[in-house]
Design an enzyme around this catalytic site. Structure first.
Site, PDB file in Angstrom:
ATOM      1  CG  ASP A  34      -1.952  -1.003   1.276  1.00 32.88           C
ATOM      2  OD1 ASP A  34      -1.984  -1.847   0.361  1.00 32.88           O
ATOM      3  OD2 ASP A  34      -2.760  -1.000   2.227  1.00 32.88           O
ATOM      4  CG  HIS A 182       2.071   0.172   4.459  1.00 40.30           C
ATOM      5  ND1 HIS A 182       1.804  -0.803   5.387  1.00 40.30           N
ATOM      6  CD2 HIS A 182       0.916   0.853   4.260  1.00 40.30           C
ATOM      7  CE1 HIS A 182       0.536  -0.698   5.749  1.00 40.30           C
ATOM      8  NE2 HIS A 182      -0.032   0.295   5.090  1.00 40.30           N
TER       9      HIS A 182
HETATM   10 ZN   LIG Z   1      -2.702   3.303   2.908  1.00 44.23          ZN
END
Ligand SMILES: [Zn+2]
Length: 214
Positions: A34, A182
């Site tokens: 992400d 992430h």
């Molecule tokens: Zn996010």
């Protein structure tokens, strides 16, 4: 505290969302990344994935695609999946529907601009995992699938050590798990430690890493 393993009861209660693909294939895992694309961190992820012949799914922030289209292009050309993560990483519970949906559409447009129409995004991951039923209904009509997760690496947490981050993933992953990392600066210390080890560990155990298909 956010659990690193999503409780079964939560998955059952919100069963319209995808939390894992446990029923699909026994030896497959789904790595998701992400908040990118950004230089260096996203490029590190791509290198690691290619070493293990693994495919991942990148939930991109539209504004980062706009700033780093060359890196976004690498994700596409290496045949990973991309999903919509809004243009500016908005919180659903604090944003009115009109602004929120416009922000998703802005992200959709920029994905189509750089990835081509055949890569029209159909996967959506709400920032912070926040989604409301009314927003979900609109997204469903637009053809989006909401992808949440089964395992959180918590790579972004400054008080989570690299080894703890790795253990969250190793101990909670099951066949079909959707795992969250992430590709962000905040997460890079834990990500660069944990991701190569996760890839090695599960590859040795005979798992395959696949992109989430629409
Ligand atoms: Zn996010």
């Amino acid at each position: 505290m956010i659990p690193s393993k999503t409780p079964k009861v939560l998955k059952q209660f919100f069963s319209t969302y995808a939390w894992d693909f446990a029923s699909k294939k026994e030896n497959t895992l789904y790595l998701t990344f992400d908040d990118g694309p950004i230089p260096e961190v996203t490029e590190f992820v791509l290198e690691q994935l290619s070493k293990y012949n693994a495919k991942g799914t990148f939930f991109c922030i539209g504004d980062n695609i706009r700033r780093h289209p060359d890196i976004f292009d690498k994700i596409i050309s290496q045949e990973h999946a991309v999903g919509n993560h809004t243009m500016n990483h908005l919180k659903a519970w604090k944003t009115n529907s009109e602004i929120y949906l416009k922000n998703i559409m802005d992200c959709e447009q920029i994905i189509e601009k750089y990835a081509g129409n055949q890569n029209k995004p159909t996967l959506f991951r709400p920032p912070y995992g926040q989604i409301s039923y009314s927003k979900f209904k609109v997204l469903e009509k637009l053809g989006y699938k909401i992808i949440l997760w089964d395992v959180l690496s918590k790579d972004w947490e400054s008080n989570t050590s690299p080894e703890t981050c790795l253990q969250y993933v190793l101990q909670n992953t099951e066949p079909g798990s959707i795992i969250v990392f992430h590709d962000s600066l905040k997460a890079s210390k834990n990500l660069t430690y944990a991701l190569p080890r996760v890839l090695e560990h599960f590859t040795k155990k005979g798992f395959l890493f696949e992109a989430i298909s629409a």
